[in-house]
Scaffold this motif. Structure first.
Motif, PDB file in Angstrom:
ATOM      1  N   VAL A 215      42.675  -8.305  19.313  1.00 17.56           N
ATOM      2  CA  VAL A 215      42.942  -6.978  19.862  1.00 17.56           C
ATOM      3  C   VAL A 215      42.016  -6.750  21.042  1.00 17.56           C
ATOM      4  CG1 VAL A 215      43.740  -6.039  17.661  1.00 17.56           C
ATOM      5  CG2 VAL A 215      41.331  -5.845  18.261  1.00 17.56           C
ATOM      6  N   ASP A 216      42.454  -5.946  21.992  1.00 16.38           N
ATOM      7  CA  ASP A 216      41.682  -5.756  23.221  1.00 16.38           C
ATOM      8  C   ASP A 216      40.258  -5.289  22.951  1.00 16.38           C
ATOM      9  OD1 ASP A 216      44.052  -6.404  24.440  1.00 16.38           O
ATOM     10  OD2 ASP A 216      44.543  -4.370  25.057  1.00 16.38           O
ATOM     11  N   SER A 217      40.100  -4.428  21.958  1.00 13.50           N
ATOM     12  CA  SER A 217      38.784  -3.833  21.692  1.00 13.50           C
ATOM     13  C   SER A 217      37.810  -4.792  21.015  1.00 13.50           C
ATOM     14  CB  SER A 217      38.945  -2.570  20.839  1.00 13.50           C
ATOM     15  OG  SER A 217      39.740  -2.828  19.696  1.00 13.50           O
ATOM     16  N   ALA A 218      38.247  -6.014  20.678  1.00 19.11           N
ATOM     17  CA  ALA A 218      37.348  -6.993  20.042  1.00 19.11           C
ATOM     18  C   ALA A 218      36.539  -7.787  21.056  1.00 19.11           C
ATOM     19  CB  ALA A 218      38.158  -7.957  19.176  1.00 19.11           C
ATOM     20  N   ALA A 219      36.916  -7.713  22.340  1.00 17.18           N
ATOM     21  CA  ALA A 219      36.294  -8.576  23.343  1.00 17.18           C
ATOM     22  C   ALA A 219      34.786  -8.361  23.447  1.00 17.18           C
ATOM     23  CB  ALA A 219      36.952  -8.352  24.701  1.00 17.18           C
ATOM     24  N   LYS A 225      28.271 -11.651  20.527  1.00 21.65           N
ATOM     25  CA  LYS A 225      27.974 -12.707  19.563  1.00 21.65           C
ATOM     26  C   LYS A 225      27.903 -14.095  20.211  1.00 21.65           C
ATOM     27  CE  LYS A 225      30.110 -10.293  15.646  1.00 21.65           C
ATOM     28  NZ  LYS A 225      31.254 -10.282  14.686  1.00 21.65           N
ATOM     29  N   GLY A 226      28.108 -14.156  21.525  1.00 17.94           N
ATOM     30  CA  GLY A 226      28.015 -15.429  22.236  1.00 17.94           C
ATOM     31  C   GLY A 226      29.225 -16.324  22.081  1.00 17.94           C
ATOM     32  N   LYS A 227      30.368 -15.729  21.746  1.00  9.41           N
ATOM     33  CA  LYS A 227      31.563 -16.530  21.501  1.00  9.41           C
ATOM     34  C   LYS A 227      32.496 -16.620  22.706  1.00  9.41           C
ATOM     35  CE  LYS A 227      31.585 -15.990  16.486  1.00  9.41           C
ATOM     36  NZ  LYS A 227      32.400 -15.702  15.284  1.00  9.41           N
ATOM     37  N   ILE A 228      32.115 -15.994  23.818  1.00  8.97           N
ATOM     38  CA  ILE A 228      32.889 -16.070  25.052  1.00  8.97           C
ATOM     39  C   ILE A 228      31.971 -16.574  26.163  1.00  8.97           C
ATOM     40  CG2 ILE A 228      34.133 -14.746  26.810  1.00  8.97           C
ATOM     41  CD1 ILE A 228      35.087 -12.880  24.576  1.00  8.97           C
ATOM     42  N   ASP A 229      32.384 -17.646  26.824  1.00 10.87           N
ATOM     43  CA  ASP A 229      31.579 -18.248  27.891  1.00 10.87           C
ATOM     44  C   ASP A 229      32.024 -17.836  29.286  1.00 10.87           C
ATOM     45  OD1 ASP A 229      30.102 -19.992  26.027  1.00 10.87           O
ATOM     46  OD2 ASP A 229      32.042 -21.001  25.791  1.00 10.87           O
ATOM     47  N   LEU A 230      33.277 -17.400  29.396  1.00 12.07           N
ATOM     48  CA  LEU A 230      33.866 -17.186  30.714  1.00 12.07           C
ATOM     49  C   LEU A 230      35.068 -16.262  30.564  1.00 12.07           C
ATOM     50  CD1 LEU A 230      34.063 -18.138  33.755  1.00 12.07           C
ATOM     51  CD2 LEU A 230      35.492 -20.021  32.927  1.00 12.07           C
ATOM     52  N   VAL A 231      35.257 -15.365  31.534  1.00 12.29           N
ATOM     53  CA  VAL A 231      36.454 -14.519  31.591  1.00 12.29           C
ATOM     54  C   VAL A 231      37.236 -14.898  32.850  1.00 12.29           C
ATOM     55  CG1 VAL A 231      37.378 -12.174  31.667  1.00 12.29           C
ATOM     56  CG2 VAL A 231      35.234 -12.628  30.440  1.00 12.29           C
ATOM     57  N   ILE A 232      38.536 -15.145  32.698  1.00  5.77           N
ATOM     58  CA  ILE A 232      39.397 -15.425  33.850  1.00  5.77           C
ATOM     59  C   ILE A 232      40.609 -14.506  33.780  1.00  5.77           C
ATOM     60  CG2 ILE A 232      40.620 -17.149  35.209  1.00  5.77           C
ATOM     61  CD1 ILE A 232      39.142 -19.328  33.755  1.00  5.77           C
ATOM     62  N   VAL A 233      40.836 -13.747  34.852  1.00  2.50           N
ATOM     63  CA  VAL A 233      41.993 -12.856  34.932  1.00  2.50           C
ATOM     64  C   VAL A 233      42.709 -13.074  36.253  1.00  2.50           C
ATOM     65  CG1 VAL A 233      40.883 -11.111  33.469  1.00  2.50           C
ATOM     66  CG2 VAL A 233      40.655 -10.959  35.960  1.00  2.50           C
ATOM     67  N   ASN A 261      26.086 -10.962  30.724  1.00  6.28           N
ATOM     68  CA  ASN A 261      25.801 -12.103  31.623  1.00  6.28           C
ATOM     69  C   ASN A 261      26.819 -13.223  31.487  1.00  6.28           C
ATOM     70  OD1 ASN A 261      23.323 -11.013  32.748  1.00  6.28           O
ATOM     71  ND2 ASN A 261      22.388 -11.413  30.742  1.00  6.28           N
ATOM     72  N   ILE A 262      28.092 -12.839  31.457  1.00 12.79           N
ATOM     73  CA  ILE A 262      29.189 -13.800  31.352  1.00 12.79           C
ATOM     74  C   ILE A 262      29.934 -13.837  32.686  1.00 12.79           C
ATOM     75  CG2 ILE A 262      31.400 -14.279  30.210  1.00 12.79           C
ATOM     76  CD1 ILE A 262      30.196 -12.909  27.709  1.00 12.79           C
ATOM     77  N   PRO A 263      30.161 -15.009  33.269  1.00 10.82           N
ATOM     78  CA  PRO A 263      30.892 -15.086  34.541  1.00 10.82           C
ATOM     79  C   PRO A 263      32.286 -14.467  34.417  1.00 10.82           C
ATOM     80  CG  PRO A 263      29.854 -17.185  34.028  1.00 10.82           C
ATOM     81  CD  PRO A 263      29.705 -16.332  32.803  1.00 10.82           C
ATOM     82  N   PHE A 264      32.667 -13.708  35.445  1.00  7.53           N
ATOM     83  CA  PHE A 264      33.954 -13.021  35.472  1.00  7.53           C
ATOM     84  C   PHE A 264      34.707 -13.484  36.715  1.00  7.53           C
ATOM     85  CE2 PHE A 264      36.935  -9.610  36.254  1.00  7.53           C
ATOM     86  CZ  PHE A 264      37.292  -9.162  34.985  1.00  7.53           C
ATOM     87  N   ILE A 265      35.790 -14.247  36.498  1.00  9.65           N
ATOM     88  CA  ILE A 265      36.535 -14.860  37.601  1.00  9.65           C
ATOM     89  C   ILE A 265      37.896 -14.202  37.755  1.00  9.65           C
ATOM     90  CG2 ILE A 265      37.702 -16.975  38.373  1.00  9.65           C
ATOM     91  CD1 ILE A 265      35.432 -18.580  37.180  1.00  9.65           C
ATOM     92  N   VAL A 266      38.252 -13.902  38.999  1.00 10.01           N
ATOM     93  CA  VAL A 266      39.601 -13.448  39.344  1.00 10.01           C
ATOM     94  C   VAL A 266      40.281 -14.585  40.094  1.00 10.01           C
ATOM     95  CG1 VAL A 266      40.971 -11.827  40.707  1.00 10.01           C
ATOM     96  CG2 VAL A 266      38.947 -11.024  39.458  1.00 10.01           C
ATOM     97  N   ALA A 267      41.472 -14.976  39.636  1.00 13.96           N
ATOM     98  CA  ALA A 267      42.220 -16.059  40.273  1.00 13.96           C
ATOM     99  C   ALA A 267      43.531 -15.496  40.807  1.00 13.96           C
ATOM    100  CB  ALA A 267      42.494 -17.178  39.271  1.00 13.96           C
ATOM    101  N   ALA A 268      43.763 -15.650  42.113  1.00 21.74           N
ATOM    102  CA  ALA A 268      44.958 -15.068  42.727  1.00 21.74           C
ATOM    103  C   ALA A 268      45.227 -15.739  44.070  1.00 21.74           C
ATOM    104  CB  ALA A 268      44.775 -13.566  42.931  1.00 21.74           C
TER     105      ALA A 268
END
Length: 335
Positions: A215-219, A225-233, A261-268
């Motif tokens: 669910v969106d609110s779990a992110a 908890k350190g379970k996400i290394d990278l966000v790509i949208v 402190n997680i990298p946030f990438i936009v790809a377009a």
């Protein structure tokens, strides 16, 4: 790659009706301008690059209905506005329609009408083919930021179903898999249309990419908890200063990523960059029906008279974004 969202035929295009996924895979033929407008405005197809490609064929379909150049001259702005007004936020739509319109006026005084029609058809095909190449290049650049054993969060659907092939945000993920990287994708469900649950998870499964739906609110909790290394949208429009319009909820994710402190990438693709606007404050945000919020399929999940606000997109400021990746490499504000 097992998934294609659009098939170019001799006299029409065929698209997957994305409203029916993941339970039913059905294609719809689009033969006329009105068919394309219906498909875009009613979410049969979605995703900024795919909307642009479809609109280019819609322009051609609108032109080919007329047998005199004078008739086209009288109706061309109606064709243009009809297409652009289907989804006002995605700049790829405006870009593609204006490219087709400009091409028409270049051809208008040089060729007979049938030749003009054929050349406009070729231009629409060229936009389709360019989209495939651009998305593949985006994937190659984005893959450089994907490490082995990465856990990647994505939002909405910016994969094959949102483009002619490969996708934008998912393109790098597919390239990483081709290069035998061991990766796992966290898929935000993406209310209210559930593009993550219905579309992204579906195409990742089809392409045998490990993924988990949340669910969106779990992110935020997963990030902490350190379970996400990278966000790509992906993106529907990028202002000259690097502000990004994308699916509602993207801004919240950028804030959470920055906090953790997680990298946030936009790809377009570069066609998503709109240098005519200086910042995200100038981007028109589409609002859709209240029933998209209070209903799921035919079932009401809230009272029928419930007051609703349903913005489809939000604006993520450039300072929250680590990288904006295009088919030409990294985009920098006012580039």
């Amino acid at each position: 790659m097992e998934i294609k969202s659009i098939y170019v035929k001799e006299n029409y295009i065929e698209v997957i009706d994305q409203r029916l996924l993941p339970h039913k895979l059905k294609k719809m033929k689009l033969k006329k301008l009105n068919d394309v407008c219906f498909a875009i405005s009613n979410m049969v197809i979605r995703g900024a690059p795919l909307i642009g490609v479809a609109a280019s064929f819609g322009f051609y379909f609108g032109i080919r209905e007329y047998n005199k150049i004078s008739y086209i001259d009288d109706r061309i702005e109606v064709i243009v506005n009809k297409l652009i007004n289907t989804r006002p936020t995605a700049v790829n739509l405006i870009w593609a329609v204006n490219r087709m319109k400009n091409r028409y006026f270049i051809l208008r005084n040089k060729y007979k009408l049938e030749t003009i029609k054929n050349k406009l058809k070729n231009e629409a095909n060229k936009i389709y083919e360019e989209d495939i190449k651009m998305c593949h290049k985006i994937g190659l650049f984005t893959n450089q930021y994907i490490k082995n054993k990465s856990n990647i969060l994505t939002h909405c659907n910016a994969g094959s179903l949102a483009t002619s092939k490969y996708g934008t945000a998912l393109s790098g993920i597919y390239i990483a898999k081709e290069k035998n990287k061991d990766i796992h994708i966290w898929v935000n469900e993406t209310r209210p249309w559930l593009q993550g649950a219905r579309l992204t998870a579906w195409e990742l499964n089809k392409n045998k990419v490990k993924n988990t739906l949340i669910v969106d609110s779990a992110a935020g909790s997963l990030m902490r908890k350190g379970k996400i290394d990278l966000v790509i949208v992906g993106a529907d429009r990028i202002a000259a200063n690097g502000d990004v319009a994308n699916k509602i909820g993207t801004y919240s994710l950028s804030v959470l990523a920055k906090e953790n402190n997680i990298p946030f990438i936009v790809a377009a693709p570069t066609s998503t960059v709109d240098n005519t606007i200086s910042s995200g404050k100038e981007i028109e945000i589409e609002e859709r029906s209240e029933e998209e919020i209070i209903k799921i399929n035919d079932t009401y999940i809230a009272q029928k008279d419930q007051k609703v606000l349903n913005p489809v997109f939000d604006i993520t400021p450039y300072e929250n974004i680590t990288h904006i990746i295009t088919e030409k490499g990294e985009f920098y504000k006012n580039d």
